[in-house]
Structure formats: structure tokens, C-alpha cells
Design an enzyme around this catalytic site. Structure first.
Site, short mmCIF file in Angstrom:
data_model
loop_
_atom_site.label_atom_id
_atom_site.label_comp_id
_atom_site.label_asym_id
_atom_site.label_seq_id
_atom_site.Cartn_x
_atom_site.Cartn_y
_atom_site.Cartn_z
N HIS A 46 -31.16 -39.63 -36.63
CA HIS A 46 -31.78 -40.14 -35.39
C HIS A 46 -33.01 -41.01 -35.63
CE1 HIS A 46 -29.27 -38.30 -32.39
NE2 HIS A 46 -29.40 -37.10 -32.93
N ARG A 71 -30.35 -35.00 -43.33
CA ARG A 71 -29.25 -35.03 -42.35
C ARG A 71 -28.77 -36.46 -42.35
NH1 ARG A 71 -29.52 -33.04 -36.15
NH2 ARG A 71 -31.09 -34.67 -35.91
N ASP A 85 -26.83 -38.90 -54.62
CA ASP A 85 -27.27 -39.62 -55.82
C ASP A 85 -28.78 -39.91 -55.77
OD1 ASP A 85 -24.74 -39.41 -56.76
OD2 ASP A 85 -24.20 -41.53 -56.56
N GLU A 150 -22.33 -28.55 -32.87
CA GLU A 150 -23.24 -28.93 -31.78
C GLU A 150 -22.47 -29.60 -30.64
OE1 GLU A 150 -26.24 -31.76 -33.01
OE2 GLU A 150 -24.90 -32.81 -34.37
N ASP A 176 -27.49 -31.10 -28.41
CA ASP A 176 -26.16 -31.71 -28.23
C ASP A 176 -25.16 -30.70 -27.69
OD1 ASP A 176 -26.17 -34.52 -28.90
OD2 ASP A 176 -26.83 -33.89 -30.88
C1 3PY Z 1 -29.50 -30.94 -31.62
O1 3PY Z 1 -30.13 -30.05 -31.05
O2 3PY Z 1 -28.57 -31.58 -31.08
C2 3PY Z 1 -29.80 -31.25 -32.99
O3 3PY Z 1 -29.15 -32.12 -33.55
C3 3PY Z 1 -30.90 -30.51 -33.65
O4 3PY Z 1 -31.06 -30.86 -34.98
MG MG Z 2 -27.77 -33.13 -32.45
#
Ligand code: 3PY
Ligand code: MG
Length: 277
Positions: A46, A71, A85, A150, A176
Site C-alpha cells: 500500500h 508485504r 533476493d 482478508e 479488507d
Molecule cells: C487489512 O486490514 O486489510 C490489512 O491488510 C492489514 O494489514
Molecule cells: Mg488488506
């Protein structure tokens, strides 16, 4: 070769706590890495973290004992290869919804014979304080693979996803997940909405059934305490950005002068004006 203490802790059934790095700068990564958390996840999903910034953030963390993780933006083998890597000790994969996607992540994260990660280059072995030969021999055991559930479809398929061999940890994204269930975009991370509570419980219990460490994003220390009491292990305390903005906002609010002026400019004074995590 340095041992991945996060992976060992999780395998032993213990909690392991870290935070998210949302600011794309080695300097903030270095400061936060000195605070004594177990791990840091650079959030390249993000935020504007490119490959070079990610490598530099890992270098900045290297003199601490923190586990450097990322992430990645999406479940795509190219992201795995470049992040691993660069020296990642763990990869967090957003929004895994099916067994096929889980298998694809395992393939990308592991070298032959468990997967098909490309062999070559990078500073991966330096990140584990070892040489190339030892890294190649032990990378499959040391690297933590974290799949995010999520989305409502991921919750439905939790059994198929979490029984995939090679998955170490599952991380729930409450934002999410709530959005995909039609609960709105402003649902608090520790919401007590029954549908969300039931979905989170189902994923946690399915994790335990398959020997996968359950994890979740929390709004802060209180949330982490609550989730650990529920049985979660891999818990993230918000992000460095949220702490920075929250601390600064609270202090601005205690200023005698300028407060009214700031409020009149519509400055961040409510919880809603701070980042989600
Ligand atoms: C969410 O809450 O959607 C996330 O991706 C948290 O890391
Ligand atoms: Mg999320």
C-alpha cells in the site's frame, strides 16, 4: 547462518510481535529496528516502496537483531524473487483466496524441491550473516511464509488454503475482510461485529487445526494483548506511520495556541483522520 527467531517462536506456539513500516525510507526503518520488536514488515502493498528502497531498508535494519520482512504488492512470483533476493526473512502475501493461490505462493517462496524459486544474485545470504552455500541449503527452512486471509472468499476457503504444505503463518487483514463482507470501510480492527468476529474465529481455529500460526493486524498494544489472549501469535501493532501521526496529533491537541487555528483549517483531530493501521 542466523536463525529466524520469529519462525522458531511461532513453531513453539509463542507470540511474536512486530509492526508495519509504511514510510519508504531506510532512516525510519533503522530507528524502528532499534526498539526491540521481533520483526518489521515493510509494506510494499500500500505504499510507494520500490525494489531499491526495500533493499536499502533491509540494509538499514541489518545491524539490529530484528527480522526483516516485506508485504509484497501481490501474489506474483516476481515480487517474491526480488524481495527474497534483497534479504527478506519473511514474505507476507496479500489477499489469498484459493488453494491454487496458496500453492502458487509456496512455489515462489521455496527453492527446489519444495518450490521453484530462482537461484541467483542478491544480498540474501548477507541478510542471514552467512555465505551463499549455507543460505541455499537452509533458506527453505528459515524463510517465513505468511499468507493473508482478508476476503470473505478466503474465509470460505480457509480449510483448503491453510492445509497447503509449506504455509507457516496466516495473517488476517481485518480492514479488507470487513469491507469484503459489506461491513463498511471504517470498521475498527478489533470490531465486535458478529460476522467479523465469527470469520476471524473460524480462520484462527482452522490455523490451529493445520499447525499454521495465526496472526492478525491490531490497532496497537491493547489490541495485541486482546488477540494474544484469544490465541493469536503473529501480531502487528499498527504501523510506524500511525504512531508518528497519532503522537504528533495528540501533542498538537495539547498546545494552547494554534489548536483553534489548526482545527479551523480542518486539521487531523479525529481518529478517522489517522491512517487505518
Ligand atoms: C487489512 O486490514 O486489510 C490489512 O491488510 C492489514 O494489514
Ligand atoms: Mg488488506
Amino acid at each position: 547462518m542466523r536463525a529466524n527467531h520469529v519462525k522458531r517462536r511461532l513453531k513453539a506456539g509463542e507470540p511474536s510481535i512486530g509492526t508495519w513500516l509504511s514510510l519508504p525510507t531506510p532512516e525510519s526503518a533503522e530507528f524502528v529496528s532499534a526498539l526491540g520488536l521481533d520483526w518489521l514488515v515493510v509494506d510494499a502493498e500500500h505504499n510507494s516502496v520500490d525494489q531499491k528502497t526495500l533493499s536499502q531498508m533491509f540494509v538499514a535494519m541489518a545491524h539490529s537483531s530484528i527480522a526483516p520482512m516485506v508485504r509484497i504488492p501481490w501474489n506474483n512470483p516476481e515480487h517474491f524473487k526480488r524481495a527474497l533476493d534483497a534479504g527478506a526473512w519473511g514474505i507476507v502475501v496479500p489477499n489469498v483466496q484459493t488453494r491454487e493461490e496458496a500453492e502458487q505462493a509456496v512455489q515462489a517462496a521455496r527453492y527446489y524441491p519444495l518450490g521453484s524459486r530462482g537461484v541467483g544474485g542478491g544480498r540474501h545470504y548477507l541478510s542471514f550473516d552467512t555465505n551463499g552455500a549455507e543460505y541455499y541449503e537452509h533458506a527453505n527452512e528459515e524463510i517465513l511464509l505468511v499468507l493473508m486471509i482478508e476476503h470473505a472468499t478466503g474465509v470460505e476457503n480457509a480449510e483448503a488454503i491453510l492445509s497447503t504444505p509449506g504455509v507457516d503463518t496466516c495473517f488476517i487483514g481485518p480492514n479488507d475482510m470487513a469491507a469484503s463482507m459489506g461491513l463498511g470501510l471504517g470498521t475498527p480492527l478489533e470490531s465486535d461485529k458478529p460476522e467479523l468476529v465469527a470469520a476471524i474465529k473460524h480462520v484462527r481455529e482452522t490455523c490451529l487445526k493445520h499447525g499454521v500460526a495465526p496472526g492478525i493486524h491490531c490497532s496497537g498494544a491493547e489490541g495485541v494483548n486482546k488477540r494474544i489472549a484469544e490465541g493469536f501469535q503473529f501480531c502487528a501493532m499498527a504501523s510506524e506511520l500511525r504512531y508518528m501521526l497519532g503522537g504528533l496529533r495528540d501533542d498538537i491537541a495539547t498546545l494552547n495556541w494554534q489548536r483553534a487555528e489548526a482545527a479551523s483549517r480542518g486539521a487531523a483531530s479525529s481518529e478517522g483522520a489517522i491512517v487505518r493501521y
